[in-house]
Scaffold this motif. Structure first.
Motif, PDB file in Angstrom:
ATOM      1  N   GLU A 109     -16.734  19.419  -4.848  1.00 35.48           N
ATOM      2  CA  GLU A 109     -17.314  20.966  -4.713  1.00 35.48           C
ATOM      3  C   GLU A 109     -17.972  21.189  -6.172  1.00 35.48           C
ATOM      4  O   GLU A 109     -18.487  22.246  -6.337  1.00 35.48           O
ATOM      5  N   TYR A 110     -17.347  20.312  -7.164  1.00 35.91           N
ATOM      6  CA  TYR A 110     -17.723  20.665  -8.684  1.00 35.91           C
ATOM      7  C   TYR A 110     -18.011  19.583  -9.388  1.00 35.91           C
ATOM      8  O   TYR A 110     -17.376  18.524  -9.283  1.00 35.91           O
ATOM      9  N   PHE A 111     -18.749  19.560 -10.405  1.00 31.37           N
ATOM     10  CA  PHE A 111     -19.125  18.578 -11.637  1.00 31.37           C
ATOM     11  C   PHE A 111     -17.802  19.013 -12.649  1.00 31.37           C
ATOM     12  O   PHE A 111     -17.629  20.214 -12.926  1.00 31.37           O
ATOM     13  N   ASP A 112     -17.382  17.949 -13.235  1.00 29.48           N
ATOM     14  CA  ASP A 112     -16.531  18.001 -14.412  1.00 29.48           C
ATOM     15  C   ASP A 112     -17.195  17.332 -15.471  1.00 29.48           C
ATOM     16  O   ASP A 112     -16.650  16.325 -15.535  1.00 29.48           O
ATOM     17  N   ASP A 113     -17.645  18.189 -16.453  1.00 32.50           N
ATOM     18  CA  ASP A 113     -18.294  17.358 -17.684  1.00 32.50           C
ATOM     19  C   ASP A 113     -17.310  16.676 -18.387  1.00 32.50           C
ATOM     20  O   ASP A 113     -17.918  15.863 -19.403  1.00 32.50           O
ATOM     21  N   PHE A 114     -16.254  17.111 -18.698  1.00 36.44           N
ATOM     22  CA  PHE A 114     -15.375  16.636 -19.650  1.00 36.44           C
ATOM     23  C   PHE A 114     -14.083  16.039 -19.130  1.00 36.44           C
ATOM     24  O   PHE A 114     -12.943  16.084 -19.958  1.00 36.44           O
ATOM     25  N   SER A 115     -13.856  15.342 -17.766  1.00 38.04           N
ATOM     26  CA  SER A 115     -12.780  14.724 -17.693  1.00 38.04           C
ATOM     27  C   SER A 115     -12.863  13.383 -17.812  1.00 38.04           C
ATOM     28  O   SER A 115     -11.787  12.590 -18.361  1.00 38.04           O
ATOM     29  N   LEU A 116     -13.971  12.481 -17.899  1.00 37.70           N
ATOM     30  CA  LEU A 116     -14.073  11.101 -18.089  1.00 37.70           C
ATOM     31  C   LEU A 116     -13.110  10.353 -17.349  1.00 37.70           C
ATOM     32  O   LEU A 116     -12.587   8.964 -17.766  1.00 37.70           O
ATOM     33  N   GLY A 117     -12.758  10.894 -16.169  1.00 36.48           N
ATOM     34  CA  GLY A 117     -11.766  10.199 -15.316  1.00 36.48           C
ATOM     35  C   GLY A 117     -12.381   9.713 -14.106  1.00 36.48           C
ATOM     36  O   GLY A 117     -11.526   9.278 -13.148  1.00 36.48           O
ATOM     37  N   LEU A 118     -13.653   9.313 -14.142  1.00 34.83           N
ATOM     38  CA  LEU A 118     -14.455   8.929 -13.001  1.00 34.83           C
ATOM     39  C   LEU A 118     -15.250   7.587 -13.076  1.00 34.83           C
ATOM     40  O   LEU A 118     -16.124   7.141 -12.861  1.00 34.83           O
ATOM     41  N   GLY A 119     -14.452   6.816 -13.999  1.00 37.02           N
ATOM     42  CA  GLY A 119     -15.191   5.493 -14.353  1.00 37.02           C
ATOM     43  C   GLY A 119     -15.185   4.200 -13.446  1.00 37.02           C
ATOM     44  O   GLY A 119     -15.725   3.118 -13.845  1.00 37.02           O
ATOM     45  N   LEU A 120     -14.107   4.431 -12.250  1.00 34.17           N
ATOM     46  CA  LEU A 120     -14.628   3.303 -11.098  1.00 34.17           C
ATOM     47  C   LEU A 120     -15.607   3.418 -10.579  1.00 34.17           C
ATOM     48  O   LEU A 120     -16.045   4.524  -9.833  1.00 34.17           O
ATOM     49  N   SER A 121     -16.300   2.371 -10.323  1.00 39.73           N
ATOM     50  CA  SER A 121     -17.414   2.218  -9.515  1.00 39.73           C
ATOM     51  C   SER A 121     -17.216   2.242  -7.913  1.00 39.73           C
ATOM     52  O   SER A 121     -16.210   1.805  -7.615  1.00 39.73           O
ATOM     53  N   ALA A 122     -18.116   2.639  -7.014  1.00 38.93           N
ATOM     54  CA  ALA A 122     -17.926   2.664  -5.626  1.00 38.93           C
ATOM     55  C   ALA A 122     -17.934   1.192  -5.102  1.00 38.93           C
ATOM     56  O   ALA A 122     -16.867   0.758  -4.180  1.00 38.93           O
ATOM     57  N   PHE A 123     -18.448   0.131  -5.734  1.00 41.52           N
ATOM     58  CA  PHE A 123     -18.245  -1.459  -5.704  1.00 41.52           C
ATOM     59  C   PHE A 123     -16.996  -1.793  -5.574  1.00 41.52           C
ATOM     60  O   PHE A 123     -16.546  -2.400  -5.007  1.00 41.52           O
ATOM     61  N   PHE A 124     -16.327  -1.414  -6.887  1.00 41.60           N
ATOM     62  CA  PHE A 124     -14.762  -2.160  -7.218  1.00 41.60           C
ATOM     63  C   PHE A 124     -13.951  -1.318  -6.423  1.00 41.60           C
ATOM     64  O   PHE A 124     -12.871  -1.801  -5.976  1.00 41.60           O
ATOM     65  N   LYS A 125     -14.139  -0.021  -6.070  1.00 41.60           N
ATOM     66  CA  LYS A 125     -13.115   0.653  -5.197  1.00 41.60           C
ATOM     67  C   LYS A 125     -13.205   0.015  -3.664  1.00 41.60           C
ATOM     68  O   LYS A 125     -12.130  -0.333  -3.319  1.00 41.60           O
ATOM     69  N   THR A 126     -14.513  -0.293  -3.170  1.00 35.91           N
ATOM     70  CA  THR A 126     -14.351  -0.987  -1.825  1.00 35.91           C
ATOM     71  C   THR A 126     -13.958  -2.290  -1.853  1.00 35.91           C
ATOM     72  O   THR A 126     -13.027  -2.886  -1.004  1.00 35.91           O
ATOM     73  N   LYS A 127     -13.919  -3.099  -3.149  1.00 38.77           N
ATOM     74  CA  LYS A 127     -13.628  -4.455  -3.174  1.00 38.77           C
ATOM     75  C   LYS A 127     -12.165  -4.372  -3.397  1.00 38.77           C
ATOM     76  O   LYS A 127     -11.507  -5.480  -2.824  1.00 38.77           O
ATOM     77  N   LEU A 128     -11.570  -3.638  -4.059  1.00 39.80           N
ATOM     78  CA  LEU A 128     -10.055  -3.469  -4.204  1.00 39.80           C
ATOM     79  C   LEU A 128      -9.521  -2.999  -2.829  1.00 39.80           C
ATOM     80  O   LEU A 128      -8.380  -3.530  -2.526  1.00 39.80           O
TER      81      LEU A 128
END
Length: 471
Positions: A179-198
């Protein structure tokens, strides 16, 4: 029976004088507690050579991994934290977890941190080249048998370890707040590709244990070690020395030098010092309506009577700075800036003081924002506050206090609580009329580093309460 007590005139003067001095001394003490004075000890001449920088950085990283990270993971309830990324497509957190002089990931890179209830805290890697590409503090779980399967084997090594240890949860650098963007979390570095592969490697049952490690990322990035807090004084001192150099007649010749020439002087100076500019410096000219009409709105030559506003930041020893200071270019015969400009700077300093006084452990950024704005507005400062964490990055992850366009509520890190041993860019602005400029409305932006500890909030290395003067 009420007894009336009267003071003789002479005694009244003594009592009044003592009371006035007492309260003025309290105000002075409060001001001194903020550490307003800049050290000016020549930090810019003491920059370490690259090999020493790497040595210091790696010592700090080893201490942080052993002492800070376990505490943060326990605070946020994460048993196993997993970071997965590709070379040149790094998770921003990954780069803060590897030793120098490693500058990036190598091929597929994987780090695991496991707060094992039975065996203690573990630092593991499934990097293709093992611990040589992340640091000697990591133990590799990627054996030769897995290597035969290529990159798939790296993920298989991770899945087998997790299957064997069966942690209560698996923290990934992703978030589930859509529901929102967080400009200063920097906690979203995992790509969708690697999440699926994991998830494919783990299987459906273990995949259900995946949770967001966003708050672990924030805590890791925002929390400073004792040694880093000490070194920050040195970093900010370098920044202050740099600004003093270019806000002077050494670099600026009024009516000759352009703002753009100063900007590139700063970039070249940083390069010569071996410092990394994490953004292009800027130099804005704040000019009276009279001079704007005389020289035109597009004029970038620095003129007498101008106010100069800089924005400069660099990285050194794995830490970043972010600063905005003000200079005045004296007219011929002037020894100082006009009173109206000085009064507006004073109001800016007052807003800094108000904001820093509202730093209380456990308060959210939004709570601090509301309290500081209320006081600033009551004092007629026309305040705007947009303060952020600094650390590994200039716009670091951590508590956020307002944004330029959000002066009521910031989602995400605006609701993050204030923790001790964190460093901030106290960034804000005030607006007021300048009598000497025909009551033109002027905005001054101010910014510098402050540290919050159990003792409160104070400047890391002071902040100017006067303009730099260019004659």
């Amino acid at each position: 029976m009420v007894k009336h007590f009267f003071l003789r005139p002479k005694a009244f003067i003594y009592v009044f004088t003592f009371t006035l001095i007492f309260f003025l001394s309290l105000a002075s003490l409060s001001s001194q507690d903020l550490n307003w004075e800049m050290s000016a000890v020549g930090d810019i001449n003491k920059i370490l050579p690259p090999e020493k920088q790497a040595e210091v950085y790696n010592e700090i990283l080893a201490w942080r991994l052993d002492n800070l990270l376990p505490q943060i993971m326990r605070r946020e309830g994460i048993e196993l934290w997993l970071i997965i990324c590709f070379e040149y497509a790094e998770d921003p957190v990954y780069r803060t977890l590897i030793v120098q002089p490693m500058m990036s990931a190598r091929r597929l890179s994987i780090l695991l941190f496991h707060d094992d209830p039975a065996e203690g805290f573990k630092k593991l890697t499934a990097n293709w080249h093992g611990s040589s590409t992340c640091g000697p503090m990591y133990t590799s779980i990627f054996t030769e048998d897995y290597r035969k399967k290529g990159a798939e084997g790296q993920l298989q090594a991770v899945a087998d370890y997790i299957r064997k240890k069966n942690p209560k949860n698996i923290g990934l650098n992703t978030a589930f707040h859509w529901e929102y963007f967080d400009d200063f979390s920097l906690g979203l570095g995992l790509s969708a590709f690697f999440k699926t592969k994991l998830e494919q490697a783990l299987g459906p049952e273990l995949s259900q244990k995946i949770v967001s490690a966003e708050k672990v990322c924030i805590g890791w990035l925002e929390t400073r070690s004792p040694r880093e807090l000490s070194l920050y004084r040195h970093l900010v001192g370098i920044g202050h020395d740099l600004i003093k150099e270019f806000f002077s007649n050494k670099v600026i010749i009024p009516d000759v030098t352009t703002a753009d020439e100063v900007v590139w002087w700063i970039r070249k100076r940083l390069l010569s010092l071996g410092l990394e500019a994490w953004f292009q410096p800027s130099l804005d000219i704040i000019r009276s309506p009279e001079n704007t009409e005389r020289y035109g709105k597009q004029d970038r030559v620095i003129r007498r009577g101008d106010v100069l506003h800089c924005d400069v930041g660099f990285r050194y020893l794995g830490l970043a700075t972010d600063m905005q200071h003000l200079a005045y270019v004296c007219r011929l015969g002037e020894a100082d800036a006009p009173a109206g400009l000085k009064e507006l700077l004073k109001k800016g300093n007052r807003l800094q003081e108000i904001l820093m006084s509202e730093f209380k452990e456990g308060r959210t950024g939004n709570e601090i924002l509301r309290a500081a704005l209320k006081k600033g507005q009551a004092e007629g400062l026309n305040p705007r506050i947009y303060t952020h964490s600094v650390g590994f990055y200039g716009h670091n992850s951590g508590l956020t206090i307002g944004m330029v366009e959000k002066q009521e509520f910031v989602p995400g890190t605006g609701e993050h609580p204030l923790y001790p041993n964190t460093v901030y860019a106290i960034e804000l602005s005030v607006t007021g009329e300048i009598p000497e400029w025909n009551k033109a409305k002027v905005t001054f932006g101010l910014e510098d580093q402050a540290v919050f500890t159990k003792e409160g909030c104070r400047w890391v290395d002071g902040y100017p309460r006067n303009f730099y003067l260019i004659k």
